[in-house]
Design an enzyme around this catalytic site. Structure first.
Site, PDB file in Angstrom:
ATOM      1  N   THR A 171       0.790  -1.184   0.148  1.00 57.07           N
ATOM      2  CA  THR A 171      -0.097  -0.034   0.067  1.00 57.07           C
ATOM      3  C   THR A 171       1.089   1.089  -0.134  1.00 57.07           C
ATOM      4  O   THR A 171       1.633   1.560   0.970  1.00 57.07           O
ATOM      5  CB  THR A 171      -0.954   0.038   1.249  1.00 57.07           C
ATOM      6  N   GLU A 204      -4.330  -4.090  -3.294  1.00 58.35           N
ATOM      7  CA  GLU A 204      -4.478  -5.514  -2.692  1.00 58.35           C
ATOM      8  C   GLU A 204      -5.618  -5.273  -1.979  1.00 58.35           C
ATOM      9  O   GLU A 204      -5.663  -4.421  -1.205  1.00 58.35           O
ATOM     10  CB  GLU A 204      -3.269  -5.956  -2.047  1.00 58.35           C
ATOM     11  N   GLY A 309     -19.529  -2.406  17.519  1.00 58.09           N
ATOM     12  CA  GLY A 309     -18.994  -2.998  18.521  1.00 58.09           C
ATOM     13  C   GLY A 309     -17.711  -2.261  19.054  1.00 58.09           C
ATOM     14  O   GLY A 309     -17.827  -0.910  19.464  1.00 58.09           O
ATOM     15  N   GLY A 313      -9.442  -2.782  14.212  1.00 54.74           N
ATOM     16  CA  GLY A 313      -8.075  -2.717  14.470  1.00 54.74           C
ATOM     17  C   GLY A 313      -7.226  -3.301  13.228  1.00 54.74           C
ATOM     18  O   GLY A 313      -7.948  -3.202  12.183  1.00 54.74           O
ATOM     19  N   CYS A 316      -4.179  -2.603   8.924  1.00 53.38           N
ATOM     20  CA  CYS A 316      -4.440  -2.056   7.675  1.00 53.38           C
ATOM     21  C   CYS A 316      -5.421  -0.800   7.913  1.00 53.38           C
ATOM     22  O   CYS A 316      -4.800   0.419   7.686  1.00 53.38           O
ATOM     23  CB  CYS A 316      -5.423  -2.713   6.782  1.00 53.38           C
ATOM     24  N   LYS A 376      -9.444  -9.516  14.800  1.00 51.36           N
ATOM     25  CA  LYS A 376     -10.892 -10.014  14.692  1.00 51.36           C
ATOM     26  C   LYS A 376     -10.820 -11.413  14.608  1.00 51.36           C
ATOM     27  O   LYS A 376      -9.849 -11.948  14.807  1.00 51.36           O
ATOM     28  CB  LYS A 376     -11.361  -9.498  13.198  1.00 51.36           C
TER      29      LYS A 376
HETATM   30  C1  UGA Z   1      -9.303  -4.902   5.338  1.00 51.63           C
HETATM   31  C2  UGA Z   1     -10.199  -4.781   4.392  1.00 51.63           C
HETATM   32  O1  UGA Z   1     -11.496  -5.210   4.508  1.00 51.63           O
HETATM   33  C3  UGA Z   1      -9.485  -5.553   3.323  1.00 51.63           C
HETATM   34  O2  UGA Z   1     -10.449  -5.133   2.018  1.00 51.63           O
HETATM   35  C4  UGA Z   1      -8.040  -4.869   2.866  1.00 51.63           C
HETATM   36  O3  UGA Z   1      -7.582  -5.589   1.878  1.00 51.63           O
HETATM   37  C5  UGA Z   1      -7.348  -4.945   4.102  1.00 51.63           C
HETATM   38  O4  UGA Z   1      -7.906  -4.452   5.199  1.00 51.63           O
HETATM   39  C6  UGA Z   1      -5.843  -4.489   3.612  1.00 51.63           C
HETATM   40  O5  UGA Z   1      -5.816  -3.298   3.478  1.00 51.63           O
HETATM   41  O6  UGA Z   1      -4.808  -5.256   3.737  1.00 51.63           O
HETATM   42  P1  UGA Z   1      -8.837  -6.720   7.392  1.00 51.63           P
HETATM   43  O7  UGA Z   1      -7.805  -5.736   7.989  1.00 51.63           O
HETATM   44  O8  UGA Z   1      -8.245  -8.278   7.220  1.00 51.63           O
HETATM   45  O9  UGA Z   1      -9.192  -6.379   5.964  1.00 51.63           O
HETATM   46  O10 UGA Z   1      -9.967  -6.757   8.211  1.00 51.63           O
HETATM   47  P2  UGA Z   1     -11.495  -6.334   8.079  1.00 51.63           P
HETATM   48  O11 UGA Z   1     -12.385  -7.824   7.889  1.00 51.63           O
HETATM   49  O12 UGA Z   1     -11.890  -5.442   7.307  1.00 51.63           O
HETATM   50  O13 UGA Z   1     -11.978  -5.863   9.533  1.00 51.63           O
HETATM   51  C7  UGA Z   1     -11.198  -4.886  10.207  1.00 51.63           C
HETATM   52  C8  UGA Z   1     -11.920  -4.582  11.473  1.00 51.63           C
HETATM   53  O14 UGA Z   1     -13.183  -3.889  11.385  1.00 51.63           O
HETATM   54  C9  UGA Z   1     -11.801  -5.695  12.554  1.00 51.63           C
HETATM   55  O15 UGA Z   1     -11.161  -4.976  13.715  1.00 51.63           O
HETATM   56  C10 UGA Z   1     -13.276  -5.753  12.528  1.00 51.63           C
HETATM   57  O16 UGA Z   1     -13.400  -6.320  13.593  1.00 51.63           O
HETATM   58  C11 UGA Z   1     -13.584  -4.490  12.286  1.00 51.63           C
HETATM   59  N1  UGA Z   1     -15.221  -4.350  11.843  1.00 51.63           N
HETATM   60  C12 UGA Z   1     -15.514  -5.032  10.776  1.00 51.63           C
HETATM   61  C13 UGA Z   1     -16.211  -3.996  12.657  1.00 51.63           C
HETATM   62  O17 UGA Z   1     -16.123  -3.496  13.804  1.00 51.63           O
HETATM   63  N2  UGA Z   1     -17.427  -3.901  12.474  1.00 51.63           N
HETATM   64  C14 UGA Z   1     -17.755  -4.237  11.186  1.00 51.63           C
HETATM   65  O18 UGA Z   1     -19.017  -4.275  10.585  1.00 51.63           O
HETATM   66  C15 UGA Z   1     -16.901  -4.851  10.143  1.00 51.63           C
END
Ligand code: UGA
Length: 480
Positions: A171, A204, A309, A313, A316, A376
């Site tokens: 990134t 990505e 929630g 975290g 990213c 997560k």
């Molecule tokens: C995120 C993006 O979703 C990906 O598309 C991206 O490629 C990636 O970052 C990156 O830049 O590499 P990721 O960090 O694996 O992916 O996790 P997410 O599933 O997006 O969740 C991020 C955080 O948001 C977690 O702490 C999760 O618990 C929180 N979250 C997610 C919420 O609090 N509420 C939601 O509705 C969804």
């Protein structure tokens, strides 16, 4: 936010309290396995289409890409300069958890996937495509630390011997791909090397826990490039991944760099906004689940990333939002909405901590069962985890904390770690920071084992009526 109900009989414990890791935590892995079995039926590339791919950096994006390109059928070289990581990789073990990653690694290692620490040897293989997948961690001022990127670009230049396409996956702050391209063209001209290096930026979008599926079935493929000349080669390389419904976008460097930051920021600010609405709902006896569902039913808004929630975290969102804010500020552009999302995210965890401190004025000696430590569920990544922050805060208030997060066991040696979820139920009260699948197999009565019969649920895992009829205090987010 809190429910306290009448009947206090301790009834019908299910066996779920004794569920162990293999049962509890395999669901993501099973899904990924099923997905790969389905994907196995797709064709891999024919012999004459096999390309040589070099991946620089065996971190999350690099390693997932390496095993997946190997699975597509290409010959892949993975360059990893950290000796400990290299050793693990060469032994067929991924240095972090991701469903089916180990399985793919051992299936392809030494067949069409080779791991090395030697950049010169890797470049001797004359790769057709070189993927730059090194980390861009945050500097203390929020800007991205590009030292790994520049070191990798310099090493690449020193050893490149054949024309190829350099695909930047790290990134990158807006403007960086153009600088990399300039540097490389000047370097080649200086050395009078008669080869052509095309630089592209391809953001990505892998999400941890679903990375393998995201790789093979992307929603979109975005290419930032200077001229369209090599686009057909990139389309051909990605053709096996474009079979479903993925959209392919090409644009200039800066636009593609902004696509990455905007995507992550957009998701992060949805989360922060719904969390603030949750706090509002809580004060007026509203219910954030019902609100999210109704709001998300508008197709212009959509239902995903509206789960209130503890906040977001990971490696990213916090880093990328900070880099976006920093980059924009350098150009005197305001992205105050992104700043507000970051601020709101920090406040959200503090508000949750306050709930615990309001209920238990003094935590000295309190025994807390704590579920979920990673940022997560489905990952062992502790970076910027709101759960880890909460554990540290609770511990500093004098509480004794017993954590259960099977994926993180190896990473949390300095914390007391339970072997089963059942052990958490023997503590005074429970804090839930991740929504594990197994929670939904547990009977509500099981929670009566908690000495204070009290639960703080930071991920709204249960319906607000789940504990009705039981003398259990249930605090969640955005619900009365
Ligand atoms: C995120 C993006 O979703 C990906 O598309 C991206 O490629 C990636 O970052 C990156 O830049 O590499 P990721 O960090 O694996 O992916 O996790 P997410 O599933 O997006 O969740 C991020 C955080 O948001 C977690 O702490 C999760 O618990 C929180 N979250 C997610 C919420 O609090 N509420 C939601 O509705 C969804």
């Amino acid at each position: 936010m809190k429910r306290l109900a009448g009947a206090d009989k301790f009834q019908n414990l299910t066996t779920s309290g004794s569920l162990r890791r293999s049962k509890n935590f395999s669901s993501n892995d099973v899904r990924a396995k099923k997905f790969l079995i389905k994907w196995n039926k797709s064709e891999t590339v024919k012999n004459n289409q096999v390309k040589k791919i070099l991946i620089i950096g065996g971190g999350y994006v690099g390693l997932v890409s390496a095993v997946c390109w190997a699975k597509v059928g290409h010959k892949v070289f993975l360059l990893e300069i950290d000796p400990a990581r290299l050793k693990a990789l060469q032994a067929g073990t991924a240095p972090f958890f991701e469903p089916q990653l180990d399985a793919l690694l051992s299936a392809h290692l030494q067949k069409n996937l080779f791991v090395t620490i030697d950049v010169s040897a890797a470049m001797q293989e004359l790769p057709d495509f070189v993927f730059l997948c090194v980390g861009t961690p945050a500097n203390p001022d929020g800007s991205a630390d590009l030292s790994y990127v520049w070191q990798a670009v310099f090493d690449f230049c020193k050893h490149v011997k054949k024309s190829c396409i350099l695909i930047c996956k790290s990134t990158l702050p807006v403007g960086t791909t153009a600088k990399i391209d300039n540097f490389i063209q000047i370097f080649l001209a200086d050395k009078k090397l008669k080869i052509k290096i095309k630089v592209v930026f391809m953001p990505e979008f892998l999400s941890q826990g679903q990375a393998i599926k995201n790789f093979f079935e992307p929603d979109r493929i975005v290419v930032g490039l200077k001229c369209q000349k090599k686009l057909s080669m990139l389309k051909k390389l990605h053709a096996p991944l474009l079979k479903k419904h993925a959209k392919f976008f090409s644009m200039n460097f800066a636009s593609a760099e902004l696509v990455k930051y905007t995507s992550n920021a957009m998701l992060a600010l949805r989360i922060s906004f719904i969390n603030q609405i949750a706090n509002y709902a809580e004060k007026v006896n509203g219910n954030i689940e019902q609100i999210s569902q109704a709001v998300g039913a508008d197709p212009r808004i959509g239902s995903q990333f509206l789960s209130a929630g503890l906040g977001f975290g990971g490696s990213c969102f916090p880093k990328d939002l900070a880099a976006l804010v920093h980059g924009a500020a350098e150009l005197k552009i305001s992205v105050s909405i992104a700043e507000a999302a970051l601020k709101g995210n920090v406040e959200q965890r503090q508000i949750f901590l306050q709930k615990i401190l309001t209920r238990f004025k003094d935590l000295t000696g309190k025994k807390i069962g704590f579920l979920g430590l990673a940022f997560k569920v489905g990952t062992d990544d502790l970076r910027e985890s709101p759960a880890l922050w909460l554990v540290q805060e609770l511990a500093s208030c004098g509480a004794q904390i017993l954590v259960f997060d099977p994926q993180c066991k190896k990473k949390i040696k300095n914390l007391l770690h339970a072997q089963t979820f059942q052990e958490l139920l023997q503590q005074d009260f429970l804090v839930i920071a991740s929504n594990f699948d197994f929670l939904h197999q547990i009977q509500p009565q099981s929670f009566l084992q908690l000495k204070d019969a009290c639960i703080f649920d930071g991920r709204n895992c249960f319906k607000e009526t789940f504990f009705d009829g039981l003398k259990i205090e249930y605090y969640s987010v955005g619900r009365f």
